[in-house]
Design an enzyme around this catalytic site. Sequence first.
Site, short mmCIF file in Angstrom:
data_model
loop_
_atom_site.label_atom_id
_atom_site.label_comp_id
_atom_site.label_asym_id
_atom_site.label_seq_id
_atom_site.Cartn_x
_atom_site.Cartn_y
_atom_site.Cartn_z
N GLY A 13 13.40 -8.36 24.83
CA GLY A 13 13.26 -8.82 23.44
C GLY A 13 14.12 -10.02 23.09
CG HIS A 64 22.90 -9.53 18.84
ND1 HIS A 64 22.30 -10.08 17.73
CD2 HIS A 64 22.11 -9.88 19.88
CE1 HIS A 64 21.18 -10.72 18.10
NE2 HIS A 64 21.05 -10.62 19.40
CG ASP A 119 21.99 -13.18 13.71
OD1 ASP A 119 21.83 -12.90 14.91
OD2 ASP A 119 21.04 -13.50 12.95
CG ASN A 128 18.19 -8.26 22.47
OD1 ASN A 128 18.42 -7.08 22.70
ND2 ASN A 128 18.07 -8.74 21.24
CG HIS A 154 22.60 -14.33 21.99
ND1 HIS A 154 21.58 -15.00 22.64
CD2 HIS A 154 22.00 -13.39 21.22
CE1 HIS A 154 20.41 -14.49 22.27
NE2 HIS A 154 20.63 -13.50 21.42
P1 5GP Z 1 17.93 -12.39 20.33
O1 5GP Z 1 16.69 -11.68 19.87
O2 5GP Z 1 17.61 -13.60 21.16
O3 5GP Z 1 18.92 -11.47 20.97
O4 5GP Z 1 18.65 -12.84 19.00
C1 5GP Z 1 18.72 -14.12 18.53
C2 5GP Z 1 19.50 -14.07 17.25
O5 5GP Z 1 19.84 -15.39 16.89
C3 5GP Z 1 18.74 -13.47 16.07
O6 5GP Z 1 19.47 -12.37 15.54
C4 5GP Z 1 18.62 -14.61 15.07
O7 5GP Z 1 18.76 -14.20 13.74
C5 5GP Z 1 19.75 -15.54 15.49
N1 5GP Z 1 19.47 -16.95 15.26
C6 5GP Z 1 18.34 -17.63 15.63
N2 5GP Z 1 18.42 -18.92 15.27
C7 5GP Z 1 19.63 -19.07 14.66
C8 5GP Z 1 20.29 -20.19 14.06
O8 5GP Z 1 19.78 -21.31 14.02
N3 5GP Z 1 21.52 -19.96 13.54
C9 5GP Z 1 22.12 -18.74 13.57
N4 5GP Z 1 23.33 -18.64 13.02
N5 5GP Z 1 21.52 -17.67 14.12
C10 5GP Z 1 20.30 -17.81 14.67
#
Ligand code: 5GP
Length: 106
Positions: A92, A101, A30, A86, A99
Amino acid sequence: MDNCIFCKISKKDIPSKIIYEDEDIFVFHDINPAAEVHFLLIPKLHITNMLELNDTHQILMGKMIILANKLANEYGLSNGYKTQINTGKNGGQEVYHLHIHVFGNK
Ligand code: 5GP
Ligand code: ZN
């Protein structure tokens, strides 16, 4: 999906710190870690989120969960870790490509 950042990451059109890759799954760190170790597992197939899942995704999702644990162990999280998925506006979700986490401290 043309405009999906995680599709672009899994195709390596956008660079990421890659942890693991096979024909179905891509795993990378991340960009904004919530803990000492924080990585994301994504299917290479564009699935928007859990709301889109059906029975055809059974093996894929099972593989992702088993892999999440294997990689967590490899990255030093053998004392435990958090997982988070999420889903949608009320969940959120920021990036609309499913994905998982995995994050935690060693
Ligand atoms: P969500 O809130 O959709 O579950 O989490 C998205 C996650 O993707 C966030 O933790 C954010 O830091 C990560 N993220 C967003 N854009 C990028 C990116 O361009 N590269 C990487 N490695 N992580 C990303
Ligand atoms: Zn995508």
